[in-house]
Design a protein around this motif. Structure first.
Motif, PDB file in Angstrom:
ATOM      1  N   LEU A 169       9.924   6.533 -67.461  1.00  0.00           N
ATOM      2  CA  LEU A 169      10.316   5.130 -67.520  1.00  0.00           C
ATOM      3  C   LEU A 169       9.966   4.524 -68.875  1.00  0.00           C
ATOM      4  O   LEU A 169      10.738   3.746 -69.445  1.00  0.00           O
ATOM      5  CB  LEU A 169       9.618   4.340 -66.408  1.00  0.00           C
ATOM      6  N   LEU A 170       8.802   4.899 -69.395  1.00  0.00           N
ATOM      7  CA  LEU A 170       8.390   4.403 -70.703  1.00  0.00           C
ATOM      8  C   LEU A 170       9.306   4.945 -71.803  1.00  0.00           C
ATOM      9  O   LEU A 170       9.632   4.250 -72.768  1.00  0.00           O
ATOM     10  CB  LEU A 170       6.938   4.789 -70.970  1.00  0.00           C
TER      11      LEU A 170
ATOM     12  N   LEU B 150      -1.203  -1.782 -68.073  1.00  0.00           N
ATOM     13  CA  LEU B 150      -0.935  -0.438 -67.557  1.00  0.00           C
ATOM     14  C   LEU B 150      -1.760   0.594 -68.313  1.00  0.00           C
ATOM     15  O   LEU B 150      -2.375   1.480 -67.707  1.00  0.00           O
ATOM     16  CB  LEU B 150       0.557  -0.132 -67.691  1.00  0.00           C
ATOM     17  N   TYR B 151      -1.822   0.480 -69.619  1.00  0.00           N
ATOM     18  CA  TYR B 151      -2.555   1.437 -70.455  1.00  0.00           C
ATOM     19  C   TYR B 151      -4.033   1.474 -70.089  1.00  0.00           C
ATOM     20  O   TYR B 151      -4.663   2.538 -70.075  1.00  0.00           O
ATOM     21  CB  TYR B 151      -2.383   1.052 -71.925  1.00  0.00           C
TER      22      TYR B 151
ATOM     23  N   ALA C 290      -0.031   8.611 -75.168  1.00  0.00           N
ATOM     24  CA  ALA C 290       0.701   8.939 -76.392  1.00  0.00           C
ATOM     25  C   ALA C 290       2.010   8.166 -76.462  1.00  0.00           C
ATOM     26  O   ALA C 290       2.396   7.654 -77.528  1.00  0.00           O
ATOM     27  CB  ALA C 290       0.961  10.442 -76.457  1.00  0.00           C
ATOM     28  N   LYS C 291       2.711   8.054 -75.338  1.00  0.00           N
ATOM     29  CA  LYS C 291       3.980   7.323 -75.326  1.00  0.00           C
ATOM     30  C   LYS C 291       3.764   5.828 -75.554  1.00  0.00           C
ATOM     31  O   LYS C 291       4.579   5.165 -76.211  1.00  0.00           O
ATOM     32  CB  LYS C 291       4.710   7.575 -74.010  1.00  0.00           C
ATOM     33  N   CYS C 292       2.679   5.283 -75.012  1.00  0.00           N
ATOM     34  CA  CYS C 292       2.358   3.873 -75.261  1.00  0.00           C
ATOM     35  C   CYS C 292       2.098   3.647 -76.748  1.00  0.00           C
ATOM     36  O   CYS C 292       2.578   2.671 -77.336  1.00  0.00           O
ATOM     37  CB  CYS C 292       1.133   3.454 -74.453  1.00  0.00           C
ATOM     38  N   ALA C 293       1.331   4.549 -77.353  1.00  0.00           N
ATOM     39  CA  ALA C 293       1.020   4.423 -78.782  1.00  0.00           C
ATOM     40  C   ALA C 293       2.285   4.521 -79.623  1.00  0.00           C
ATOM     41  O   ALA C 293       2.468   3.768 -80.582  1.00  0.00           O
ATOM     42  CB  ALA C 293       0.017   5.500 -79.193  1.00  0.00           C
ATOM     43  N   LEU C 294       3.158   5.437 -79.269  1.00  0.00           N
ATOM     44  CA  LEU C 294       4.418   5.596 -79.996  1.00  0.00           C
ATOM     45  C   LEU C 294       5.302   4.370 -79.826  1.00  0.00           C
ATOM     46  O   LEU C 294       5.969   3.919 -80.767  1.00  0.00           O
ATOM     47  CB  LEU C 294       5.144   6.854 -79.509  1.00  0.00           C
TER      48      LEU C 294
END
Length: 404
Positions: free
Chosen positions: A233-234, A263-264, A274-278
């Motif tokens: 979803l991210l 969420l994080y 990693a996807k949040c950071a990206l």
């Protein structure tokens, strides 16, 4: 595959076959890249994704499985020669092979979907795409067939034109609806299809924004319990937002960065971190947005104003301060947990810190343990030549914080 001539296709092993499929009276597999002439039976096996074709035989008892396609691209039922089986027919539900016959040179099954101009896309891929969408619109479809249809779509929408076709037709509506499915596997694959279709595809992104997908994705992210589905979803959200000022505006309107930060905080999953950071890195990177794209922020009373990139950046001052602290805490607050973070995640989080520090310097001061963590990391990897990029990133961040 590289073509050895205009009439043949050769694979990596050196095996060559005709570029145009040569039909016989028996079904033969259509090999990768082959063009299918009009007027043939085309059979698609949704379990393997393979396509088969043969010369049309009206006396074939299996002609009842044939779907006729008129010149305008619409499906019709010929009750005398080629009746179409009911969707509720049990034998049809369990049959993963569907046969099509082109009456004339037609690109799509349903003329409500846009035609695709690219000549390099074969008729058989059009047929596969449209049948995948048709499968997803059926109620009570077996789980295995839904997954197979999503797999087929995911493979096709890598093509820019199929991504647009999915977004402009009823296909995107059908795939988004599956994000509410009881099966986590289907939710995961549906999100993957959406993300793949939107990736670097501005026209598809615009269609997604018209459907108001950003608040839907944020809602699904906050409610989803399966980390694999959350990750997809991210990815889908990131694909819709990446490079689009209008999408950035939408994220701001729905407090997307704050909701994502919440969420994080609850995550201990490396892939999601990693996807949040990206996502954050791309979100604030000005190189991700074309300079000529307008950004419109709507104020009270439906008044509309044009904002510069600097004004856009000012919208996220507080939330970027929070993200900077959050990223630093992930890396340095708990040494024991820090060792559990895999290298790829660690690098992406550090790039996120560097990007925030570059664009929001006063909102991103060094936390108490972060400076020590940087020095320890430099010492830890200084002799690892294969980590050259990571070492360069560490020194870059140290310079940003005045530590070199």
């Amino acid at each position: 595959h590289s073509a050895s001539s205009t009439t043949e296709i050769c694979d990596k092993t050196g095996y060559c076959y005709p570029k145009v499929f040569v039909a016989t009276n028996e079904f033969k597999e259509v090999l990768e890249g082959q063009e299918i002439p009009i007027g043939l039976h085309i059979k698609i096996d949704f379990e393997t994704g393979k396509k088969y074709a043969k010369i049309l035989d009206h006396n074939d008892p299996r002609s009842s499985e044939v779907v006729l396609i008129d010149e305008d691209g619409s499906v019709r039922q010929d009750s005398t020669e080629h009746p179409i089986k009911s969707e509720t027919d049990e034998s049809n539900e369990n049959n993963s092979k569907v046969i099509f016959h082109y009456k004339d040179s037609v690109n799509v099954i349903n003329n409500t979907l846009p035609n695709i101009p690219s000549k390099h896309i074969s008729h058989s891929d059009h047929v596969l795409f449209d049948n995948c969408i048709s499968q997803l619109t059926q109620s009570s479809l077996p789980l295995k067939e839904v997954i197979s249809a999503l797999d087929g779509l995911e493979d096709l929408v890598h093509e820019l034109d199929f991504g647009i076709k999915l977004a402009r037709g009823y296909g995107l509506v059908s795939v988004v609806a599956l994000l509410d499915h009881d099966s986590s596997e289907i939710r995961k694959k549906a999100a993957l299809v959406i993300g793949t279709a939107m990736q670097n595809n501005p026209m598809a992104q615009n269609e997604a924004l018209k459907m108001n997908l950003i608040p839907q994705f944020l809602k699904y992210l906050s409610e989803e319990q399966d980390t694999k589905v959350q990750s997809r979803l991210l990815y889908a959200l990131s694909s819709v937002v990446r490079g689009s000022r209008q999408a950035i505006q939408e994220v701001n309107n729905y407090q997307g960065l704050s909701r994502l930060a919440t969420l994080y905080q609850n995550l201990e999953n490396n892939e999601l971190r990693a996807k949040c950071a990206l996502f954050i890195t791309d979100f604030i990177d000005p190189n991700m947005v074309k300079a000529e794209q307008p950004i419109e922020i709507y104020e009270q009373g439906q008044e509309q104003q044009q904002f510069s990139s600097d004004t856009l950046s000012s919208l996220f001052l507080n939330v970027m301060s929070f993200w900077c602290k959050l990223f630093q805490t992930t890396l340095s607050d708990n040494p024991a947990k820090s060792t559990e973070i895999d290298f790829d995640t660690r690098e992406k989080i550090l790039r996120g810190i560097s990007m925030i520090k570059n664009h929001y310097p006063s909102q991103c001061p060094a936390q108490s343990n972060f400076e020590n963590w940087l020095s320890e990391q430099v010492e830890l990897v200084k002799n690892e030549d294969y980590l050259e990029d990571y070492i360069r990133l560490l020194h870059q961040v140290k310079i940003q914080y005045g530590l070199n």
